[in-house]
Design an enzyme around this catalytic site. Structure first.
Site, PDB file in Angstrom:
ATOM      1  NE  ARG A  80      -2.331  -1.708   3.339  1.00 25.04           N
ATOM      2  CZ  ARG A  80      -2.892  -1.860   4.536  1.00 25.04           C
ATOM      3  NH1 ARG A  80      -4.092  -1.402   4.770  1.00 25.04           N
ATOM      4  NH2 ARG A  80      -2.244  -2.485   5.495  1.00 25.04           N
ATOM      5  CE  LYS A 170     -10.490   3.033   1.113  1.00 24.31           C
ATOM      6  NZ  LYS A 170      -9.998   1.726   1.571  1.00 24.31           N
TER       7      LYS A 170
HETATM    8  C1  R5P Z   1      -6.902   0.082   0.429  1.00 27.03           C
HETATM    9  O1  R5P Z   1      -7.428   0.927  -0.196  1.00 27.03           O
HETATM   10  C2  R5P Z   1      -7.270  -1.372   0.447  1.00 27.03           C
HETATM   11  O2  R5P Z   1      -7.830  -1.803  -0.752  1.00 27.03           O
HETATM   12  C3  R5P Z   1      -8.187  -1.727   1.588  1.00 27.03           C
HETATM   13  O3  R5P Z   1      -9.470  -1.179   1.355  1.00 27.03           O
HETATM   14  C4  R5P Z   1      -7.653  -1.185   2.873  1.00 27.03           C
HETATM   15  O4  R5P Z   1      -6.261  -1.276   2.922  1.00 27.03           O
HETATM   16  C5  R5P Z   1      -8.244  -1.905   4.050  1.00 27.03           C
HETATM   17  O5  R5P Z   1      -7.689  -1.376   5.200  1.00 27.03           O
HETATM   18  P1  R5P Z   1      -8.550  -1.143   6.499  1.00 27.03           P
HETATM   19  O6  R5P Z   1      -9.162  -2.482   6.862  1.00 27.03           O
HETATM   20  O7  R5P Z   1      -7.565  -0.671   7.509  1.00 27.03           O
HETATM   21  O8  R5P Z   1      -9.579  -0.124   6.178  1.00 27.03           O
END
Ligand code: R5P
Length: 276
Positions: A80, A170
């Site tokens: 990430r 998001k």
């Molecule tokens: C990031 O955009 C990934 O696709 C996941 O949505 C994210 O890393 C999930 O992380 P968390 O559970 O901390 O929200």
């Protein structure tokens, strides 16, 4: 030759010695190392910094034996961190790939920054990215019957679009105060109806659970009937699995990172790839 790390013992018989020196330094030994094409099976999570270094050491052992090695690591840590958000940050995803570049190729599953299946070159490392989406969707349909599949953000769109799925949007904010480098989720929005439908929310990973919790709240507000959450990689940090179970009808992930929610095995995925 198959070289299997101790941390892959739930899937294959390990044949590598892994220890720690008294001062904490990492020790690895491949007793049967040979000059031949090799596949190294090694997870890079949990304890990612140690696990990455173990991989670096094993790849060096194989390189010195003149073996050409494909590294199979289902989850790629630091994936990430492929962009910097603030000036002065490290491009950690690229650094990790560079560290692993003694491998001829890395075979991994739903690598966050690649966002599609295929062969890529990143940080001097050839990466084959395969997806667990079909296995997860098949599992959801066995478990819950007819479900509509959606992703919680645009990054996970590739996981759902083949099945006709839609994506929410998001937005993350600034880093929060304190020791933890975490950017809070500001909003998750949706421009399609979910009323009366059974929904599967599919993502590449569930880490703190923040994304999934907000996504579940969103579709529940939209009067979805039943809501299931799935991801390829499940970290379930803190009490996020408990929280998610309380607000939805089912949560499951693959065993890329083994946990009590690992209902889908990655073994057929890896075998298929290696047989192809
Ligand atoms: C990031 O955009 C990934 O696709 C996941 O949505 C994210 O890393 C999930 O992380 P968390 O559970 O901390 O929200």
């Amino acid at each position: 030759m198959r070289v299997v790390s101790q941390n892959f013992s739930d899937i294959l018989e390990p044949n590598v010695e892994m220890k720690t020196f008294p001062d904490g330094d990492t020790y690895v030994r491949i007793p049967d190392v040979k000059k031949e094409d090799s596949i190294l099976f090694h997870r890079l999570y949990p304890e990612q910094n140690t696990a990455i270094f173990q991989a670096v050491l094993m790849l060096d052992i194989l390189k010195r034996a003149e073996a050409s090695t494909t590294l199979v690591s289902p989850y790629l840590p630091y994936s990430r961190q492929d962009k910097t958000f603030k000036e002065g940050e490290a491009l950690s995803a690229e650094i990790v790939c560079r560290l692993l570049s003694d491998a001829k190729k890395l075979v991994t599953i739903d690598c966050h920054f690649l966002k599609k299946e295929g062969t890529f070159n990143y940080g001097g490392l050839e990466i084959e990215n395969i997806s667990a989406n079909k296995l997860l969707i098949e599992h959801a349909r066995k478990k819950a019957g007819d479900v509509e599949i959606i992703s919680p953000d645009a990054g996970a769109k590739y996981l759902v679009e083949e099945a006709g799925g839609k994506s929410m949007e998001k937005k993350r904010g600034e880093y929060q105060e304190g020791e933890e480098a975490y950017r809070k989720i500001e909003s998750i929005e949706r421009d399609f109806e979910v009323k009366g439908k059974n929904i599967l929310i599919l993502d590449d990973m569930i880490s703190t659970g923040g994304t999934m919790i907000k996504a579940v709240e969103n579709v529940k507000k939209g009067d979805a009937e039943k809501v299931y959450c799935a991801a390829t990689h499940g970290f379930f940090l803190k009490d996020s699995l408990k929280k998610l179970k309380e607000i939805c009808d089912g949560v499951f992930v693959t065993d890329s990172i083994p946990s009590e929610a690992s209902e889908v095995s990655i073994k057929p995925l890896i075998e298929n790839y290696l047989d192809s």
